[in-house]
Design a protein around this motif. Structure first.
Motif, PDB file in Angstrom:
ATOM      1  N   PHE A 258     -32.835  43.750 -53.395  1.00 39.18           N
ATOM      2  CA  PHE A 258     -34.153  44.131 -52.897  1.00 39.18           C
ATOM      3  C   PHE A 258     -34.873  44.929 -53.971  1.00 39.18           C
ATOM      4  O   PHE A 258     -34.315  45.874 -54.530  1.00 39.18           O
ATOM      5  CB  PHE A 258     -34.024  44.993 -51.632  1.00 39.18           C
ATOM      6  N   LEU A 259     -36.108  44.536 -54.245  1.00 41.94           N
ATOM      7  CA  LEU A 259     -36.964  45.259 -55.179  1.00 41.94           C
ATOM      8  C   LEU A 259     -38.009  45.978 -54.338  1.00 41.94           C
ATOM      9  O   LEU A 259     -38.884  45.351 -53.747  1.00 41.94           O
ATOM     10  CB  LEU A 259     -37.631  44.301 -56.159  1.00 41.94           C
ATOM     11  N   ARG A 260     -37.880  47.291 -54.276  1.00 41.84           N
ATOM     12  CA  ARG A 260     -38.751  48.092 -53.409  1.00 41.84           C
ATOM     13  C   ARG A 260     -39.725  48.892 -54.262  1.00 41.84           C
ATOM     14  O   ARG A 260     -39.353  49.439 -55.291  1.00 41.84           O
ATOM     15  CB  ARG A 260     -37.903  49.038 -52.561  1.00 41.84           C
ATOM     16  N   ILE A 261     -40.974  48.956 -53.797  1.00 39.65           N
ATOM     17  CA  ILE A 261     -41.989  49.751 -54.475  1.00 39.65           C
ATOM     18  C   ILE A 261     -42.311  50.962 -53.614  1.00 39.65           C
ATOM     19  O   ILE A 261     -42.327  50.874 -52.381  1.00 39.65           O
ATOM     20  CB  ILE A 261     -43.258  48.912 -54.772  1.00 39.65           C
ATOM     21  N   LYS A 262     -42.527  52.078 -54.264  1.00 39.86           N
ATOM     22  CA  LYS A 262     -42.976  53.269 -53.534  1.00 39.86           C
ATOM     23  C   LYS A 262     -44.472  53.091 -53.298  1.00 39.86           C
ATOM     24  O   LYS A 262     -45.249  53.025 -54.260  1.00 39.86           O
ATOM     25  CB  LYS A 262     -42.714  54.534 -54.359  1.00 39.86           C
TER      26      LYS A 262
ATOM     27  N   ILE B  65     -41.054  39.406 -46.899  1.00 39.93           N
ATOM     28  CA  ILE B  65     -40.952  39.157 -45.463  1.00 39.93           C
ATOM     29  C   ILE B  65     -41.871  40.098 -44.679  1.00 39.93           C
ATOM     30  O   ILE B  65     -41.718  40.264 -43.482  1.00 39.93           O
ATOM     31  CB  ILE B  65     -39.497  39.244 -44.953  1.00 39.93           C
ATOM     32  N   GLY B  66     -42.823  40.727 -45.392  1.00 32.85           N
ATOM     33  CA  GLY B  66     -43.803  41.592 -44.746  1.00 32.85           C
ATOM     34  C   GLY B  66     -43.565  43.070 -44.944  1.00 32.85           C
ATOM     35  O   GLY B  66     -44.360  43.884 -44.492  1.00 32.85           O
ATOM     36  N   GLN B  67     -42.464  43.441 -45.581  1.00 26.67           N
ATOM     37  CA  GLN B  67     -42.160  44.841 -45.856  1.00 26.67           C
ATOM     38  C   GLN B  67     -42.602  45.184 -47.287  1.00 26.67           C
ATOM     39  O   GLN B  67     -42.824  44.275 -48.089  1.00 26.67           O
ATOM     40  CB  GLN B  67     -40.653  45.081 -45.708  1.00 26.67           C
TER      41      GLN B  67
ATOM     42  N   GLU C  88     -48.081  37.650 -44.867  1.00 22.81           N
ATOM     43  CA  GLU C  88     -49.048  38.327 -45.704  1.00 22.81           C
ATOM     44  C   GLU C  88     -48.345  39.422 -46.507  1.00 22.81           C
ATOM     45  O   GLU C  88     -47.564  40.199 -45.972  1.00 22.81           O
ATOM     46  CB  GLU C  88     -50.153  38.950 -44.843  1.00 22.81           C
ATOM     47  N   MET C  89     -48.626  39.447 -47.792  1.00 17.92           N
ATOM     48  CA  MET C  89     -48.005  40.432 -48.662  1.00 17.92           C
ATOM     49  C   MET C  89     -48.675  41.791 -48.446  1.00 17.92           C
ATOM     50  O   MET C  89     -49.889  41.896 -48.499  1.00 17.92           O
ATOM     51  CB  MET C  89     -48.126  40.000 -50.116  1.00 17.92           C
ATOM     52  N   PRO C  90     -47.868  42.840 -48.199  1.00 19.50           N
ATOM     53  CA  PRO C  90     -48.439  44.174 -48.017  1.00 19.50           C
ATOM     54  C   PRO C  90     -49.208  44.629 -49.266  1.00 19.50           C
ATOM     55  O   PRO C  90     -48.846  44.287 -50.399  1.00 19.50           O
ATOM     56  CB  PRO C  90     -47.212  45.069 -47.798  1.00 19.50           C
ATOM     57  N   GLU C  91     -50.226  45.412 -49.055  1.00 22.46           N
ATOM     58  CA  GLU C  91     -51.053  45.941 -50.144  1.00 22.46           C
ATOM     59  C   GLU C  91     -50.193  46.687 -51.177  1.00 22.46           C
ATOM     60  O   GLU C  91     -50.456  46.626 -52.377  1.00 22.46           O
ATOM     61  CB  GLU C  91     -52.127  46.876 -49.568  1.00 22.46           C
TER      62      GLU C  91
END
Length: 167
Positions: free
Chosen positions: A72-76, A46-48, A5-8
């Motif tokens: 890695f593409l990270r969102i705040k 992967i859920g993060q 599941e993709m985090p909000e």
């Protein structure tokens, strides 16, 4: 492997998730001949609160490997701020930061830090800018700009991708 599941927090960039393929990538730069490439981009969750990223390009006729990237593409969470950490197979690692622009369905990233191995080919890459723009739900346009010791920030790569599969 079970679906994750993709985090909000990833909702603003969820449209990137999946496998994208192009048959019409074009590269150019002032000191090299224009070239074509085929490429596959994958953004997986992967859920993060980030998307894992891979990019693999091949020569269109010979099908030999060309460029590869992993990152890695990270969102705040709670924002539209992004950080993209990516390693390139020619000896470069970049940290790029920027934003997703939901109203334009576009991501703009600009390098804030670039590191290179001691024996990387000259000229040195000094700056990168990426623009990922969703043209429609199944079509992604990618433009990459590069600055080197010899050349100011200039368009280097441009391609249109078709979504092959959801994440």
């Amino acid at each position: 492997m079970a679906a994750v599941e993709m985090p909000e927090a990833l909702k603003p960039i969820s449209w990137l998730a999946g496998r994208w393929k192009t048959e019409s990538g074009c590269g150019k730069y002032p000191n090299i001949p224009e070239f074509q490439y085929h490429e596959v981009l994958e953004f997986t969750c992967i859920g993060q609160p980030m998307l894992n990223f891979t990019s693999t390009s091949r020569h269109p006729e010979k099908q030999t490997p060309m460029h590869q990237e992993r990152g890695f593409l990270r969102i705040k969470p709670g924002s539209h701020q992004l950080a993209f950490i990516v390693s390139h197979n020619f000896g470069l690692t970049s940290l790029e930061e920027g934003q997703v622009e939901p109203e334009k369905q576009q991501v703009v990233l600009i390098s804030t830090s670039i590191s290179r191995m001691s024996f990387a080919k000259q000229p040195s890459v000094k700056s990168l800018k990426r623009v990922w723009k969703l043209l429609d739900p199944g079509t992604l346009e990618v433009t990459i700009y590069m600055e080197t010791d010899d050349t100011p920030l200039t368009e280097h790569l441009k391609a249109v991708y078709t979504k092959e599969s959801q994440e």
